[in-house]
Motif scaffolding. Sequence first.
Motif, PDB file in Angstrom:
ATOM      1  N   ARG A  10      51.987  48.144  45.761  1.00  0.00           N
ATOM      2  CA  ARG A  10      52.809  46.967  45.947  1.00  0.00           C
ATOM      3  C   ARG A  10      51.697  45.981  45.322  1.00  0.00           C
ATOM      4  NH1 ARG A  10      55.512  46.679  51.427  1.00  0.00           N
ATOM      5  NH2 ARG A  10      53.780  47.884  51.347  1.00  0.00           N
ATOM      6  N   SER A  11      50.459  46.086  45.790  1.00  0.00           N
ATOM      7  CA  SER A  11      49.404  44.943  45.359  1.00  0.00           C
ATOM      8  C   SER A  11      48.919  45.474  43.998  1.00  0.00           C
ATOM      9  CB  SER A  11      48.113  45.023  46.047  1.00  0.00           C
ATOM     10  OG  SER A  11      47.408  46.476  45.880  1.00  0.00           O
ATOM     11  N   GLN A  12      49.271  46.537  43.528  1.00  0.00           N
ATOM     12  CA  GLN A  12      48.936  46.983  42.000  1.00  0.00           C
ATOM     13  C   GLN A  12      50.090  46.389  41.241  1.00  0.00           C
ATOM     14  OE1 GLN A  12      45.962  47.563  41.413  1.00  0.00           O
ATOM     15  NE2 GLN A  12      46.022  49.515  40.556  1.00  0.00           N
ATOM     16  N   GLN A  13      51.314  46.409  41.540  1.00  0.00           N
ATOM     17  CA  GLN A  13      52.458  45.919  41.111  1.00  0.00           C
ATOM     18  C   GLN A  13      52.491  44.281  40.735  1.00  0.00           C
ATOM     19  OE1 GLN A  13      55.899  47.171  43.047  1.00  0.00           O
ATOM     20  NE2 GLN A  13      55.775  49.363  42.040  1.00  0.00           N
ATOM     21  N   SER A  14      52.094  43.773  42.030  1.00  0.00           N
ATOM     22  CA  SER A  14      52.007  42.147  41.981  1.00  0.00           C
ATOM     23  C   SER A  14      50.703  41.590  41.232  1.00  0.00           C
ATOM     24  CB  SER A  14      51.565  41.811  43.421  1.00  0.00           C
ATOM     25  OG  SER A  14      50.586  42.080  44.124  1.00  0.00           O
ATOM     26  N   ALA A  15      49.750  42.634  41.133  1.00  0.00           N
ATOM     27  CA  ALA A  15      48.508  42.109  40.091  1.00  0.00           C
ATOM     28  C   ALA A  15      48.942  42.157  38.738  1.00  0.00           C
ATOM     29  CB  ALA A  15      47.445  43.477  40.238  1.00  0.00           C
ATOM     30  N   TRP A  16      50.127  42.835  38.280  1.00  0.00           N
ATOM     31  CA  TRP A  16      50.619  42.890  36.856  1.00  0.00           C
ATOM     32  C   TRP A  16      52.012  41.633  37.017  1.00  0.00           C
ATOM     33  CZ3 TRP A  16      48.966  44.596  32.566  1.00  0.00           C
ATOM     34  CH2 TRP A  16      47.838  45.465  32.327  1.00  0.00           C
ATOM     35  N   LEU A  17      52.462  41.538  37.852  1.00  0.00           N
ATOM     36  CA  LEU A  17      53.886  40.705  37.881  1.00  0.00           C
ATOM     37  C   LEU A  17      53.656  39.406  37.698  1.00  0.00           C
ATOM     38  CD1 LEU A  17      56.750  40.686  38.418  1.00  0.00           C
ATOM     39  CD2 LEU A  17      56.315  40.304  40.612  1.00  0.00           C
ATOM     40  N   ALA A  18      52.691  38.526  38.239  1.00  0.00           N
ATOM     41  CA  ALA A  18      52.566  37.028  37.785  1.00  0.00           C
ATOM     42  C   ALA A  18      51.971  37.005  36.404  1.00  0.00           C
ATOM     43  CB  ALA A  18      51.595  36.256  38.793  1.00  0.00           C
ATOM     44  N   PRO A  19      51.044  37.662  36.000  1.00  0.00           N
ATOM     45  CA  PRO A  19      50.430  37.521  34.502  1.00  0.00           C
ATOM     46  C   PRO A  19      51.657  38.076  33.552  1.00  0.00           C
ATOM     47  CG  PRO A  19      48.780  38.703  35.938  1.00  0.00           C
ATOM     48  CD  PRO A  19      50.004  38.610  36.626  1.00  0.00           C
ATOM     49  N   MET A  20      52.431  38.917  34.030  1.00  0.00           N
ATOM     50  CA  MET A  20      53.644  39.363  32.964  1.00  0.00           C
ATOM     51  C   MET A  20      54.335  38.283  32.881  1.00  0.00           C
ATOM     52  SD  MET A  20      56.303  42.617  33.267  1.00  0.00           S
ATOM     53  CE  MET A  20      56.977  42.001  34.776  1.00  0.00           C
ATOM     54  N   LEU A  21      55.129  37.667  33.973  1.00  0.00           N
ATOM     55  CA  LEU A  21      56.026  36.561  33.755  1.00  0.00           C
ATOM     56  C   LEU A  21      55.253  35.246  33.196  1.00  0.00           C
ATOM     57  CD1 LEU A  21      57.534  36.891  37.483  1.00  0.00           C
ATOM     58  CD2 LEU A  21      58.543  37.772  35.231  1.00  0.00           C
ATOM     59  N   GLY A  22      54.112  34.953  33.660  1.00  0.00           N
ATOM     60  CA  GLY A  22      53.412  33.847  32.952  1.00  0.00           C
ATOM     61  C   GLY A  22      53.360  34.055  31.317  1.00  0.00           C
ATOM     62  N   GLY A  23      53.050  35.229  30.898  1.00  0.00           N
ATOM     63  CA  GLY A  23      52.766  35.576  29.403  1.00  0.00           C
ATOM     64  C   GLY A  23      54.276  35.468  28.792  1.00  0.00           C
ATOM     65  N   ILE A  24      55.215  36.293  29.601  1.00  0.00           N
ATOM     66  CA  ILE A  24      56.398  36.150  28.846  1.00  0.00           C
ATOM     67  C   ILE A  24      56.953  34.619  28.706  1.00  0.00           C
ATOM     68  CG2 ILE A  24      59.030  36.760  29.089  1.00  0.00           C
ATOM     69  CD1 ILE A  24      57.947  39.396  30.386  1.00  0.00           C
ATOM     70  N   PHE A  25      56.725  34.005  29.537  1.00  0.00           N
ATOM     71  CA  PHE A  25      57.128  32.516  29.386  1.00  0.00           C
ATOM     72  C   PHE A  25      56.559  31.815  28.376  1.00  0.00           C
ATOM     73  CE2 PHE A  25      56.560  28.025  30.521  1.00  0.00           C
ATOM     74  CZ  PHE A  25      57.777  27.404  30.698  1.00  0.00           C
ATOM     75  N   LEU A  26      54.991  31.936  28.331  1.00  0.00           N
ATOM     76  CA  LEU A  26      54.233  31.246  27.441  1.00  0.00           C
ATOM     77  C   LEU A  26      54.420  31.681  26.045  1.00  0.00           C
ATOM     78  CD1 LEU A  26      51.930  29.205  27.016  1.00  0.00           C
ATOM     79  CD2 LEU A  26      50.313  31.106  27.284  1.00  0.00           C
ATOM     80  N   GLY A  27      54.690  33.092  25.830  1.00  0.00           N
ATOM     81  CA  GLY A  27      55.005  33.505  24.551  1.00  0.00           C
ATOM     82  C   GLY A  27      56.308  33.182  24.033  1.00  0.00           C
ATOM     83  N   THR A  28      57.323  32.948  24.707  1.00  0.00           N
ATOM     84  CA  THR A  28      58.768  32.619  24.232  1.00  0.00           C
ATOM     85  C   THR A  28      58.473  30.994  23.837  1.00  0.00           C
ATOM     86  OG1 THR A  28      59.639  34.308  25.872  1.00  0.00           O
ATOM     87  CG2 THR A  28      61.136  32.723  24.793  1.00  0.00           C
TER      88      THR A  28
END
Length: 147
Positions: A10-28
């Motif tokens: 779970r900690s590995q997944q959460s380590a990717w989740l916030a940067p992924m969502l932030g990056g998708i928002f920023l890129g769009t």
Amino acid sequence: MFKPNASHARSQQSAWLAPMLGGIFLGTALQLQQVTLWPLLVYAQLLPLALILYVFTAIKNNKLLCLDGGQKLCRVIIFTLFAFALTGLRASFFVSRTLAPVLEGHDLTLTGIVADMAQPFALGQRFRFAAESAVVDGRPVAIPGLI
């Protein structure tokens, strides 16, 4: 020997989740701020680049690509690049299916077939038209296939 458990996963997944969502928002958001679209080839090259960087960081666990403490920023950049390229490809696809701006306001003579049943709406009826050819002032012009 280290045995991964559910909390570690779970900690590995959460380590990717916030940067992924932030990056998708920023890129769009960055893509939507562009005044004009870049050539389709640029977006087509950025997308595999983002995917290669993602795979590389996932395999190497960020040890070689990002310096210590920069893993989250690195992940945000990768997902920003991915979302920017994907949004640019989608926008380019939709622009390629529209009427050229130079033809707007001109009378077109279309030849084709009705591709779908007429559908009533508030201002009248509409239907899909599969255009085979178009002529403006006696010269043929290119138009989207389905109108």
